[in-house]
Design a protein around this motif. Structure first.
Motif, PDB file in Angstrom:
ATOM      1  N   TYR A  58       0.857  -1.194   0.000  1.00  0.00           N
ATOM      2  CA  TYR A  58       0.000   0.000   0.000  1.00  0.00           C
ATOM      3  C   TYR A  58       0.888   1.237   0.000  1.00  0.00           C
ATOM      4  O   TYR A  58       1.884   1.309   0.725  1.00  0.00           O
ATOM      5  CB  TYR A  58      -0.896   0.018   1.234  1.00  0.00           C
ATOM      6  N   ARG A  59       0.514   2.206  -0.799  1.00  0.00           N
ATOM      7  CA  ARG A  59       1.271   3.456  -0.854  1.00  0.00           C
ATOM      8  C   ARG A  59       0.903   4.372   0.312  1.00  0.00           C
ATOM      9  O   ARG A  59      -0.171   4.240   0.900  1.00  0.00           O
ATOM     10  CB  ARG A  59       1.000   4.187  -2.175  1.00  0.00           C
ATOM     11  N   ASN A  60       1.811   5.281   0.618  1.00  0.00           N
ATOM     12  CA  ASN A  60       1.603   6.261   1.692  1.00  0.00           C
ATOM     13  C   ASN A  60       1.282   5.588   3.026  1.00  0.00           C
ATOM     14  O   ASN A  60       0.505   6.097   3.835  1.00  0.00           O
ATOM     15  CB  ASN A  60       0.468   7.240   1.319  1.00  0.00           C
ATOM     16  N   THR A  61       1.885   4.399   3.230  1.00  0.00           N
ATOM     17  CA  THR A  61       1.692   3.624   4.464  1.00  0.00           C
ATOM     18  C   THR A  61       3.050   3.055   4.866  1.00  0.00           C
ATOM     19  O   THR A  61       3.869   2.719   3.994  1.00  0.00           O
ATOM     20  CB  THR A  61       0.687   2.475   4.224  1.00  0.00           C
ATOM     21  N   ARG A  62       3.313   2.956   6.147  1.00  0.00           N
ATOM     22  CA  ARG A  62       4.596   2.399   6.596  1.00  0.00           C
ATOM     23  C   ARG A  62       4.877   1.072   5.893  1.00  0.00           C
ATOM     24  O   ARG A  62       3.990   0.247   5.742  1.00  0.00           O
ATOM     25  CB  ARG A  62       4.575   2.175   8.104  1.00  0.00           C
ATOM     26  N   TYR A  63       6.141   0.876   5.498  1.00  0.00           N
ATOM     27  CA  TYR A  63       6.469  -0.358   4.775  1.00  0.00           C
ATOM     28  C   TYR A  63       7.759  -1.019   5.246  1.00  0.00           C
ATOM     29  O   TYR A  63       7.779  -2.196   5.577  1.00  0.00           O
ATOM     30  CB  TYR A  63       6.565  -0.067   3.268  1.00  0.00           C
TER      31      TYR A  63
ATOM     32  N   ASP B 231      10.588   0.714   9.875  1.00  0.00           N
ATOM     33  CA  ASP B 231       9.433   1.554  10.226  1.00  0.00           C
ATOM     34  C   ASP B 231       8.605   0.965  11.364  1.00  0.00           C
ATOM     35  O   ASP B 231       7.834   1.673  12.016  1.00  0.00           O
ATOM     36  CB  ASP B 231       8.526   1.750   9.004  1.00  0.00           C
TER      37      ASP B 231
ATOM     38  N   GLU C 277      -3.782  -2.239   6.426  1.00  0.00           N
ATOM     39  CA  GLU C 277      -2.815  -1.884   5.396  1.00  0.00           C
ATOM     40  C   GLU C 277      -1.383  -1.997   5.930  1.00  0.00           C
ATOM     41  O   GLU C 277      -0.488  -2.502   5.242  1.00  0.00           O
ATOM     42  CB  GLU C 277      -3.068  -0.448   4.900  1.00  0.00           C
ATOM     43  N   GLU C 278      -1.172  -1.550   7.166  1.00  0.00           N
ATOM     44  CA  GLU C 278       0.164  -1.662   7.761  1.00  0.00           C
ATOM     45  C   GLU C 278       0.535  -3.117   8.012  1.00  0.00           C
ATOM     46  O   GLU C 278       1.687  -3.509   7.812  1.00  0.00           O
ATOM     47  CB  GLU C 278       0.214  -0.873   9.072  1.00  0.00           C
TER      48      GLU C 278
ATOM     49  N   ASN D 198       1.540  -4.548   4.677  1.00  0.00           N
ATOM     50  CA  ASN D 198       2.846  -4.039   4.281  1.00  0.00           C
ATOM     51  C   ASN D 198       3.967  -4.666   5.100  1.00  0.00           C
ATOM     52  O   ASN D 198       5.043  -4.979   4.572  1.00  0.00           O
ATOM     53  CB  ASN D 198       2.895  -2.520   4.448  1.00  0.00           C
TER      54      ASN D 198
END
Length: 286
Positions: free
Chosen positions: A190-195, A199, A209-210, A213
């Motif tokens: 997922y973009r714009n999410t910790r990866y 992190d 989503e986190e 990721n």
């Protein structure tokens, strides 16, 4: 002047023998078998014990035969030199003091034996030999077949044949970072999410989503470390020599077979030791 030039032409130039190394091939092989572990690791990218066990297995199974000109141990040493350092046959000729034709013949003889070896050693790993963490990751990403960016093996394929090797079938995909488009065959986070794993060291994943990721990053890390050890051991995988495509394919299989043999036999190996240490560091940081 004419007489001088004629005399120059008539002088015989002494012929220098091509293969004039201090150690002939059989003596060099004996040194590898009986010498230090460091020498084996540097020259063939595996420990002395692993080299001896590999040679014994090939002799026991009859996958490679010795001859009056070269032993099984010497043939396998030549093969390992080629795949470990991406050496050309001219260099093998000088090191082992065999003709280029003989080096070529022995290489392919061992390569053929490696295909039989691979049938025994490249097999699915039972769940009992996989850590709980890795089993959980495989359940989340059952179609993953690799990770992009530095983990693919170099191959030389004619331009008019490259299309047939693209894609790996339905429901199969590579893990890749957000720089790629999330499309068939490529699974991105997922973009714009910790990866990145770093992190999550201070705070665990919270949203779905986190969590996705984080799992994506962990599996990608496992794949990249595995390929990293494989390519560090066998330089030929970083820049394949221009063999026929079938030979390139068989070389990759042979590299994986030797790699698996060392791991499954739990033999001493400095490359795996470094990888395991790095894995522990990542686990401690999660």
């Amino acid at each position: 002047m004419y007489c001088y030039l004629r005399n120059l032409r008539s002088r015989s130039v002494p012929r220098i023998k091509d293969n004039n190394s201090i150690l002939p091939g059989y003596a060099y092989t004996s040194e590898l078998l009986n010498g230090s572990n460091t020498q084996c690791q540097d020259m063939m990218r595996l420990s002395r014990v692993a080299y001896i066990e590999l040679c014994n297995l090939f002799k026991e199974r009859g996958w490679v035969q010795g001859s009056r000109y070269s032993t099984v141990e010497e043939k396998i040493a030549m093969f390992l030199h080629v795949i470990s350092h991406n050496d050309r046959f001219i260099k093998i000729k000088n090191r082992f003091q065999h003709s280029t034709q003989a080096a070529h013949k022995y290489f392919h003889e061992v390569l053929n034996g490696m295909m039989e070896f691979a049938k025994e050693i490249i097999v699915p790993t039972s769940n009992s030999n996989i850590s709980r963490r890795q089993r959980e990751l495989l359940k989340k990403f059952p179609g993953a077949i690799g990770a992009l960016d530095g983990t693919l093996v170099h191959a030389i394929i004619p331009a008019d044949q490259q299309a047939r090797y693209r894609g790996r079938g339905r429901d199969k995909y590579y893990l890749c970072d957000a720089a790629y488009t999330n499309t068939r065959g490529y699974l991105t986070p997922y973009r714009n999410t910790r990866y990145w794993l770093t992190d999550f060291r201070r705070q665990r994943a919270l949203s779905k989503e986190e969590k996705f990721n984080h799992a994506h990053a962990k599996l990608r890390n496992v794949i990249e470390r595995a390929y990293g050890v494989l390519k560090a051991r066998f330089s030929i995988l970083k820049q394949m020599a221009p063999y026929s495509f079938s030979t390139q394919r068989d070389i990759v299989i042979a590299c994986i077979a030797v790699h698996n043999f060392i791991r499954k036999k739990k033999l001493e190996d400095e490359l795996f030791d470094r990888c395991d240490q790095a894995s522990l560091s990542v686990s401690d940081g999660e």
